[in-house]
Design a protein around this motif. Structure first.
Motif, mmCIF file in Angstrom:
data_model
loop_
_atom_site.group_PDB
_atom_site.id
_atom_site.type_symbol
_atom_site.label_atom_id
_atom_site.label_comp_id
_atom_site.label_asym_id
_atom_site.label_seq_id
_atom_site.Cartn_x
_atom_site.Cartn_y
_atom_site.Cartn_z
ATOM 1 N N PRO A 1 0.815 -1.220 0.000
ATOM 2 C CA PRO A 1 0.000 0.000 0.000
ATOM 3 C C PRO A 1 0.848 1.270 0.000
ATOM 4 O O PRO A 1 1.924 1.306 0.599
ATOM 5 C CB PRO A 1 -0.807 -0.094 1.302
ATOM 6 N N LYS A 2 0.312 2.298 -0.704
ATOM 7 C CA LYS A 2 1.062 3.567 -0.819
ATOM 8 C C LYS A 2 0.735 4.442 0.386
ATOM 9 O O LYS A 2 0.035 5.447 0.259
ATOM 10 C CB LYS A 2 0.680 4.278 -2.114
ATOM 11 N N ILE A 3 1.197 4.039 1.546
ATOM 12 C CA ILE A 3 0.842 4.782 2.764
ATOM 13 C C ILE A 3 2.082 5.262 3.504
ATOM 14 O O ILE A 3 2.030 5.536 4.705
ATOM 15 C CB ILE A 3 -0.071 3.927 3.694
ATOM 16 N N GLN A 4 3.186 5.373 2.770
ATOM 17 C CA GLN A 4 4.398 5.901 3.407
ATOM 18 C C GLN A 4 4.269 7.405 3.607
ATOM 19 O O GLN A 4 3.438 8.060 2.963
ATOM 20 C CB GLN A 4 5.649 5.577 2.557
ATOM 21 N N ASN B 1 -0.415 10.283 11.555
ATOM 22 C CA ASN B 1 -1.850 10.078 11.217
ATOM 23 C C ASN B 1 -2.737 10.238 12.442
ATOM 24 O O ASN B 1 -3.600 9.384 12.706
ATOM 25 C CB ASN B 1 -2.073 8.686 10.598
ATOM 26 N N LYS C 1 -0.881 14.198 1.357
ATOM 27 C CA LYS C 1 -1.490 13.152 2.184
ATOM 28 C C LYS C 1 -2.854 13.594 2.720
ATOM 29 O O LYS C 1 -3.347 13.028 3.688
ATOM 30 C CB LYS C 1 -0.563 12.804 3.362
ATOM 31 N N ARG D 1 -6.642 12.439 11.153
ATOM 32 C CA ARG D 1 -7.587 11.648 10.342
ATOM 33 C C ARG D 1 -8.777 12.465 9.861
ATOM 34 O O ARG D 1 -9.921 12.125 10.098
ATOM 35 C CB ARG D 1 -8.034 10.407 11.109
ATOM 36 N N ASP E 1 4.158 4.682 13.738
ATOM 37 C CA ASP E 1 3.449 4.802 12.453
ATOM 38 C C ASP E 1 2.905 3.438 12.024
ATOM 39 O O ASP E 1 3.120 2.989 10.897
ATOM 40 C CB ASP E 1 4.425 5.356 11.384
ATOM 41 N N ASP F 1 -4.469 15.632 7.619
ATOM 42 C CA ASP F 1 -4.133 14.709 8.706
ATOM 43 C C ASP F 1 -3.237 15.470 9.676
ATOM 44 O O ASP F 1 -3.419 16.680 9.857
ATOM 45 C CB ASP F 1 -3.464 13.449 8.149
#
Ligand SMILES: C[S@@+](CC[C@H](N)C(=O)[O-])C[C@H]1O[C@@H](n2cnc3c(N)ncnc32)[C@H](O)[C@@H]1O
Length: 254
Positions: free
Chosen positions: A65-68, A194, A242, A197, A167, A245
């Motif tokens: 997943p592209k959540i870096q 994060n 992003k 949210r 994280d 957040d």
């Protein structure tokens, strides 16, 4: 326009303050501002390092997943590490090692970076990325569930950690925070990513809370009840690529 890019545009719009959206529909989006900042501020050995970029490509090829974190957030971590002369850093949530790379790059060669990850695939790709970027100190990757690993983790021989970057899953975030305080030196820094949210952390939010949001609220309650005895804390809201957040930043007082 594909549904993917339409959704992305919606996310960008949602990240704009409502007054800006209504009064200036052509105002630049936070993502466009991020692009500008990246073009001006990325450093050749950090956000502009081609091996770091290749690491993200390798992660994408492996459907990670592209959540870096973003490159600008990565450089923010690097700045924190350099400015407090950190030598030992702990990270919870490695993914493919993008944030770990910024951390390692900012440490002195005698430094130490431990990073915890539950996924075998993520760990495997992260290790390949660490080798490709020739990281030194080379990150110690611990495979397993974060809380189990944390509870077993002893202080590094040279002393407690100077900075801890949290994280990973948010449902156990309060326990991660408490364990991190055990492993952190006085004056050390904890960053929780994060933590905003898109405002869903507010108890008045109309959405049903997810377990992640409930976990974060537990942490905010813990900090409120601590009443400044153990930590001095701030919460910073962010917009950008992003979306809306932010993060919690805390320093250990005792
Ligand atoms: C947001 S990603 C980390 C991103 C990374 N720090 C970066 O910016 O490049 C969260 C990671 O935490 C891992 N994770 C989720 N739950 C976990 C748990 N209980 N224990 C350890 N790792 C966990 C996920 O597999 C994922 O790789």
């Amino acid at each position: 326009m594909s549904s993917v890019s339409r959704n992305q545009d919606k996310i960008k719009d949602d990240a704009l303050p409502v007054e800006t959206r209504e009064k200036a529909p052509n105002a630049p989006t936070p993502s466009e501002v991020d692009d500008y900042l990246c073009s001006k501020l990325l450093h050749p050995n950090y956000g502009k390092d081609l091996n770091f970029k290749k690491g993200i490509e390798r992660a994408n090829e492996n459907n990670i997943p592209k959540i870096q974190i973003s490159p600008l957030q990565g450089q923010f971590l690097s700045i924190l590490i350099k400015s407090i002369n950190a030598e030992r850093v702990l990270e919870i949530g490695t993914l493919a090692g993008y944030s770990t790379s910024f951390i390692s790059r900012a440490l002195p060669s005698n430094g130490q970076i431990d990073t915890l990850e539950k996924s075998e695939l993520h760990s495997k790709i992260a290790k390949e990325n660490f080798l490709e970027s020739d990281l030194f100190p080379f990150p110690n990757l611990h495979l397993g569930l974060g809380l189990n690993l944390l509870k077993k983790l002893n202080l590094p021989e040279e002393g407690p950690y100077d900075l801890i970057f949290i994280d990973a899953n948010k449902d156990q975030i309060k326990d991660y925070f408490i364990e991190s305080l055990r492993l952190l030196r006085k004056g050390g820094i904890i960053i929780v990513d994060n933590a905003i949210r898109r405002g869903k952390i507010l108890p008045s939010s109309k959405d049903d809370p997810t377990i992640d949001v409930e976990g974060l609220r537990d942490l905010y309650d813990w900090i409120e009840n601590d009443n400044g005895k153990t930590v001095l804390t701030s919460g910073i809201q962010t917009v950008g690529e992003k979306s809306w957040d932010g993060f919690i930043i805390a320093t250990k007082l005792i």
